[in-house]
Design a protein around this motif. Sequence first.
Motif, short mmCIF file in Angstrom:
data_model
loop_
_atom_site.label_atom_id
_atom_site.label_comp_id
_atom_site.label_asym_id
_atom_site.label_seq_id
_atom_site.Cartn_x
_atom_site.Cartn_y
_atom_site.Cartn_z
N ASN A 107 0.81 -1.23 -0.35
CA ASN A 107 0.06 -0.69 0.00
C ASN A 107 0.76 1.12 -0.13
O ASN A 107 0.48 2.06 -0.97
N ILE A 108 1.93 1.08 0.99
CA ILE A 108 3.11 2.66 0.73
C ILE A 108 3.57 2.41 -1.18
O ILE A 108 4.11 3.62 -1.29
N LEU A 109 4.07 1.07 -1.01
CA LEU A 109 4.98 1.77 -2.48
C LEU A 109 4.13 1.72 -3.25
O LEU A 109 4.49 2.75 -4.41
N ASN A 110 2.90 2.14 -3.52
CA ASN A 110 2.29 1.97 -4.47
C ASN A 110 1.45 3.23 -4.48
O ASN A 110 1.46 4.02 -5.36
N GLY A 111 1.61 4.17 -2.85
CA GLY A 111 1.26 5.13 -3.50
C GLY A 111 2.90 6.10 -3.53
O GLY A 111 2.60 7.53 -4.24
N ALA A 112 3.74 5.72 -3.56
CA ALA A 112 5.36 6.12 -3.87
C ALA A 112 5.26 5.60 -5.29
O ALA A 112 5.34 7.29 -6.13
N GLU A 113 4.46 5.11 -6.21
CA GLU A 113 4.31 4.92 -7.37
C GLU A 113 4.02 6.10 -7.77
O GLU A 113 4.46 6.47 -9.17
N SER A 114 2.92 6.27 -6.87
CA SER A 114 1.63 7.05 -7.68
C SER A 114 2.87 8.44 -7.68
O SER A 114 2.26 9.68 -8.55
N ALA A 115 3.39 8.95 -6.59
CA ALA A 115 4.13 9.89 -6.31
C ALA A 115 5.22 10.38 -8.01
O ALA A 115 5.25 10.96 -8.39
N ARG A 116 5.30 8.87 -8.20
CA ARG A 116 6.49 8.78 -9.35
C ARG A 116 6.01 9.07 -10.88
O ARG A 116 6.55 9.83 -11.66
N GLN A 117 4.75 8.61 -10.72
CA GLN A 117 4.18 8.92 -11.79
C GLN A 117 3.97 10.54 -12.62
O GLN A 117 3.91 11.06 -13.09
N SER A 118 3.36 10.88 -11.32
CA SER A 118 3.25 12.16 -11.10
C SER A 118 4.06 13.44 -11.27
O SER A 118 3.84 14.24 -11.97
N ALA A 119 5.49 12.94 -10.68
CA ALA A 119 6.30 13.67 -10.91
C ALA A 119 6.96 13.54 -12.29
O ALA A 119 7.50 14.48 -12.73
N GLU A 120 7.04 12.42 -12.98
CA GLU A 120 7.03 12.93 -14.24
C GLU A 120 5.67 12.98 -15.17
O GLU A 120 6.71 14.14 -16.31
N ALA A 126 5.81 20.31 -17.54
CA ALA A 126 7.20 21.62 -17.31
C ALA A 126 8.15 21.66 -19.35
O ALA A 126 7.45 22.83 -19.43
N SER A 127 7.73 20.89 -19.86
CA SER A 127 8.39 20.76 -21.09
C SER A 127 7.53 21.69 -22.13
O SER A 127 8.33 22.24 -22.55
N ASN A 128 6.63 20.66 -22.05
CA ASN A 128 5.74 21.11 -22.55
C ASN A 128 4.60 22.62 -22.64
O ASN A 128 4.76 23.59 -22.98
N ALA A 129 5.50 23.33 -21.38
CA ALA A 129 4.78 24.87 -20.77
C ALA A 129 6.17 25.35 -22.04
O ALA A 129 5.73 26.36 -22.26
N LEU A 130 6.73 25.39 -21.03
CA LEU A 130 7.93 26.03 -22.21
C LEU A 130 8.28 25.79 -23.32
O LEU A 130 8.21 26.99 -24.11
N THR A 131 7.71 24.92 -24.05
CA THR A 131 7.74 24.91 -26.01
C THR A 131 6.46 25.89 -25.95
O THR A 131 6.01 25.99 -26.96
N THR A 132 5.23 26.09 -25.82
CA THR A 132 4.34 26.38 -26.15
C THR A 132 4.10 27.48 -25.93
O THR A 132 3.85 28.42 -26.78
N GLY A 133 5.01 28.07 -24.52
CA GLY A 133 5.25 29.87 -24.87
C GLY A 133 6.02 30.19 -25.92
O GLY A 133 6.13 30.83 -25.84
#
Length: 172
Positions: A107-120, A126-133
Amino acid sequence: MAMAAVPMIIMMAASTAVSVYSSVRQGQAQSSALKAQQQQQRQREEQLRTRALQDEAARREELASNLSTIEAIRAGRGLSQGSPTALVIRDDLTNDAMDDMRVSRLNILNGAESARQSAEQSGKAASNALTTGYLGAGKSLLDFGASMAGGMSGGSSLSAFNKISRSGTGER
């Protein structure tokens, strides 16, 4: 070109410069915010992974303590530690504790994986926002260039580029 048109061109150039600057700064600001969010999510992932290890260690200590307590009680009563009943009790307690430990860890590691995916995802955003600008800035420059070319050739101010961007495929 008439002298009256020069101030108009200067105003259009200034407006374009402001638009370019604004587009680039907006993209950079969004990108920075998303990178900060990405960093927070990575930290959350690490915290959760550490918590999983700590939780497992605490549960192992608790299991060892419980097993020691059971053995002490049995020894105090003069009961055999090797009896079938004692072995079943120990195995049941151990199996239940290990199952709980695995479930908690997952359960805890599933939360960590979710945080990793959100970070990705935040990193990609962030890259898309810069490109869009930068694309917005480029579009402003192209629009200015197209209106200057249209104004010098005596054509309409609606350039072929604008026609394509408005219709999606261009007019035929």
